[in-house]
Design a protein around this motif. Structure first.
Motif, PDB file in Angstrom:
ATOM      1  N   PHE A  54       0.843  -1.199   0.000  1.00  0.00           N
ATOM      2  CA  PHE A  54       0.000   0.000   0.000  1.00  0.00           C
ATOM      3  C   PHE A  54       0.881   1.253   0.000  1.00  0.00           C
ATOM      4  N   LYS A  55       0.376   2.262  -0.721  1.00  0.00           N
ATOM      5  CA  LYS A  55       1.026   3.566  -0.710  1.00  0.00           C
ATOM      6  C   LYS A  55       0.324   4.438   0.315  1.00  0.00           C
ATOM      7  N   LEU A  56       1.075   4.939   1.278  1.00  0.00           N
ATOM      8  CA  LEU A  56       0.499   5.734   2.363  1.00  0.00           C
ATOM      9  C   LEU A  56       0.240   7.166   1.922  1.00  0.00           C
ATOM     10  N   SER A  57      -0.765   7.763   2.536  1.00  0.00           N
ATOM     11  CA  SER A  57      -1.098   9.168   2.294  1.00  0.00           C
ATOM     12  C   SER A  57      -1.166   9.883   3.628  1.00  0.00           C
ATOM     13  N   PRO A  81      -4.767   6.450   6.397  1.00  0.00           N
ATOM     14  CA  PRO A  81      -3.488   6.432   5.670  1.00  0.00           C
ATOM     15  C   PRO A  81      -3.533   5.600   4.389  1.00  0.00           C
ATOM     16  N   ALA A  82      -4.595   4.810   4.179  1.00  0.00           N
ATOM     17  CA  ALA A  82      -4.719   3.992   2.966  1.00  0.00           C
ATOM     18  C   ALA A  82      -6.187   3.601   2.778  1.00  0.00           C
ATOM     19  N   ASN A  83      -6.478   3.156   1.563  1.00  0.00           N
ATOM     20  CA  ASN A  83      -7.850   2.724   1.274  1.00  0.00           C
ATOM     21  C   ASN A  83      -8.189   1.452   2.053  1.00  0.00           C
ATOM     22  N   GLY A  84      -9.460   1.284   2.335  1.00  0.00           N
ATOM     23  CA  GLY A  84      -9.879   0.088   3.061  1.00  0.00           C
ATOM     24  C   GLY A  84     -11.372   0.099   3.347  1.00  0.00           C
ATOM     25  N   THR A  85     -11.768  -0.582   4.398  1.00  0.00           N
ATOM     26  CA  THR A  85     -13.156  -0.703   4.821  1.00  0.00           C
ATOM     27  C   THR A  85     -13.239  -0.505   6.326  1.00  0.00           C
ATOM     28  N   VAL A  86     -14.257   0.222   6.783  1.00  0.00           N
ATOM     29  CA  VAL A  86     -14.443   0.415   8.216  1.00  0.00           C
ATOM     30  C   VAL A  86     -14.849  -0.910   8.843  1.00  0.00           C
ATOM     31  N   ALA A  87     -14.007  -1.399   9.766  1.00  0.00           N
ATOM     32  CA  ALA A  87     -14.308  -2.649  10.457  1.00  0.00           C
ATOM     33  C   ALA A  87     -15.182  -2.427  11.677  1.00  0.00           C
ATOM     34  N   VAL A 145      -9.973   0.412  10.694  1.00  0.00           N
ATOM     35  CA  VAL A 145     -10.023   0.293   9.237  1.00  0.00           C
ATOM     36  C   VAL A 145      -9.231  -0.935   8.828  1.00  0.00           C
ATOM     37  N   ARG A 146      -9.873  -1.784   8.018  1.00  0.00           N
ATOM     38  CA  ARG A 146      -9.185  -2.978   7.500  1.00  0.00           C
ATOM     39  C   ARG A 146      -8.786  -2.707   6.057  1.00  0.00           C
ATOM     40  N   HIS A 147      -7.475  -2.744   5.806  1.00  0.00           N
ATOM     41  CA  HIS A 147      -6.951  -2.529   4.453  1.00  0.00           C
ATOM     42  C   HIS A 147      -6.821  -3.848   3.695  1.00  0.00           C
ATOM     43  N   ASP A 169      -6.260  -8.501   4.664  1.00  0.00           N
ATOM     44  CA  ASP A 169      -6.420  -9.492   5.718  1.00  0.00           C
ATOM     45  C   ASP A 169      -5.371  -9.341   6.819  1.00  0.00           C
ATOM     46  N   SER A 170      -4.229  -8.754   6.502  1.00  0.00           N
ATOM     47  CA  SER A 170      -3.160  -8.631   7.493  1.00  0.00           C
ATOM     48  C   SER A 170      -2.841  -7.184   7.872  1.00  0.00           C
ATOM     49  N   PHE A 171      -3.296  -6.235   7.095  1.00  0.00           N
ATOM     50  CA  PHE A 171      -2.944  -4.826   7.328  1.00  0.00           C
ATOM     51  C   PHE A 171      -4.186  -4.066   7.780  1.00  0.00           C
ATOM     52  N   SER A 172      -4.061  -3.321   8.919  1.00  0.00           N
ATOM     53  CA  SER A 172      -5.185  -2.555   9.461  1.00  0.00           C
ATOM     54  C   SER A 172      -4.666  -1.314  10.165  1.00  0.00           C
ATOM     55  N   THR A 173      -5.591  -0.363  10.404  1.00  0.00           N
ATOM     56  CA  THR A 173      -5.262   0.892  11.076  1.00  0.00           C
ATOM     57  C   THR A 173      -6.339   1.202  12.099  1.00  0.00           C
ATOM     58  N   VAL A 174      -5.905   1.725  13.265  1.00  0.00           N
ATOM     59  CA  VAL A 174      -6.825   2.136  14.320  1.00  0.00           C
ATOM     60  C   VAL A 174      -6.590   3.617  14.588  1.00  0.00           C
ATOM     61  N   ILE A 175      -7.638   4.441  14.397  1.00  0.00           N
ATOM     62  CA  ILE A 175      -7.547   5.889  14.602  1.00  0.00           C
ATOM     63  C   ILE A 175      -8.445   6.253  15.777  1.00  0.00           C
ATOM     64  N   GLY A 176      -7.874   6.893  16.821  1.00  0.00           N
ATOM     65  CA  GLY A 176      -8.632   7.230  18.016  1.00  0.00           C
ATOM     66  C   GLY A 176      -8.588   8.710  18.320  1.00  0.00           C
ATOM     67  N   GLY A 177      -9.491   9.166  19.212  1.00  0.00           N
ATOM     68  CA  GLY A 177      -9.531  10.566  19.612  1.00  0.00           C
ATOM     69  C   GLY A 177     -10.362  11.449  18.706  1.00  0.00           C
ATOM     70  N   LEU A 178     -11.247  10.859  17.889  1.00  0.00           N
ATOM     71  CA  LEU A 178     -12.075  11.657  16.983  1.00  0.00           C
ATOM     72  C   LEU A 178     -13.316  12.168  17.718  1.00  0.00           C
TER      73      LEU A 178
END
Length: 255
Positions: free
Chosen positions: A139-142, A172-178, A192-194, A196-205
């Motif tokens: 994945f290319k990060l943004s 930081p990348a395309n995916g689906t809200v888990a 966010v699940r990008h 099967d092995s790559f995911s991101t967790v964003i907190g404090g919103l």
């Protein structure tokens, strides 16, 4: 007859003037009487047999006789007992489903990477033919903030990115809200699940624009921060927190 002739001759009466009266033999009379009695008995026996055969038919056709017969009632099955057992089974299944949903809900909030959540995610990831086997390096990060936002982004040694600013927040990348957890008072956390092995967790919103199952794009904000609290961004490869990226002028990039 000879006695009568002898008697006539003795009296010197002419034979031609003698009247002979014959009496029926006693045995013959008795035989006739016996034959008549037998005939009467046979007629009586036949009448009695005919009457006995006609009585059932008359009783069957007689409405009074039909009403006097006892009515046989069929025993009804115990529907109430079966209905009670079925109701208990249904209630038990409902309780089990509610308990399972409660367990999944609470583990989703407090234990994001628990075994049950991993199992549930595996159910929705599909078979091996449709599995997304891409790794984080594919994945290319943004940038997680807009270019015009004046916010200082820092990355800790463990790989936790954080900033405090009043701005829109991006993935930081395309995916689906888990999953989306939290509240407006405590702040929201978006998983966010990008792949099967790559995911991101964003907190404090303070605000979240998407819900579980929605698609996420790197150029469309998924939430908003009012600048009063810190926003954290953590990227995972499986259960391992990634710290192999850096912050540059063009956003995030793998180091």
């Amino acid at each position: 007859m000879n006695e009568e002739l002898d008697y006539a001759e003795m009296l010197e009466i002419p034979v031609e003037t003698v009247t002979i009266n014959r009496r029926e033999h006693k045995k013959r009379r008795r035989g006739a009487e016996d034959l008549g009695e037998q005939l009467v008995e046979q007629v009586n026996d036949r009448m009695q047999s005919d009457t006995a055969e006609e009585e059932p038919a008359q009783e069957a056709d007689d409405p009074a006789f039909a009403e006097s017969k006892p009515i046989e009632r069929e025993a009804k099955p115990a529907k109430r007992k079966r209905a009670g057992i079925g109701r208990k089974i249904l209630i038990g299944e409902l309780v089990a489903v509610c308990a399972l949903c409660a367990v999944i809900f609470f583990t989703n909030i407090f234990m994001t990477n628990s075994a049950i959540n991993t199992f549930v995610r595996g159910l929705f990831q599909g078979s091996a033919e449709t599995a997304d086997k891409r790794t984080y390096s594919d994945f290319k990060l943004s940038s997680v903030v807009n270019e015009t936002t004046e916010a200082e982004l820092t990355v800790s040694e463990t790989g936790v990115l954080s900033f405090t600013a009043k701005c829109s927040v991006y993935s930081p990348a395309n995916g689906t809200v888990a999953a989306v957890n939290g509240s407006a008072e405590e702040g929201y956390t978006v998983s966010v699940r990008h792949s099967d092995s790559f995911s991101t967790v964003i907190g404090g919103l303070d605000t979240v624009y998407l819900a579980a199952g929605d698609s996420v794009y790197g150029n469309i904000p998924l939430g908003y921060s009012d600048g009063e609290g810190a926003v954290t961004v953590m990227m995972y490869s499986g259960d391992q927190l990634l710290n192999c990226y850096s912050v540059g002028e063009n956003g995030l990039s793998w180091s």
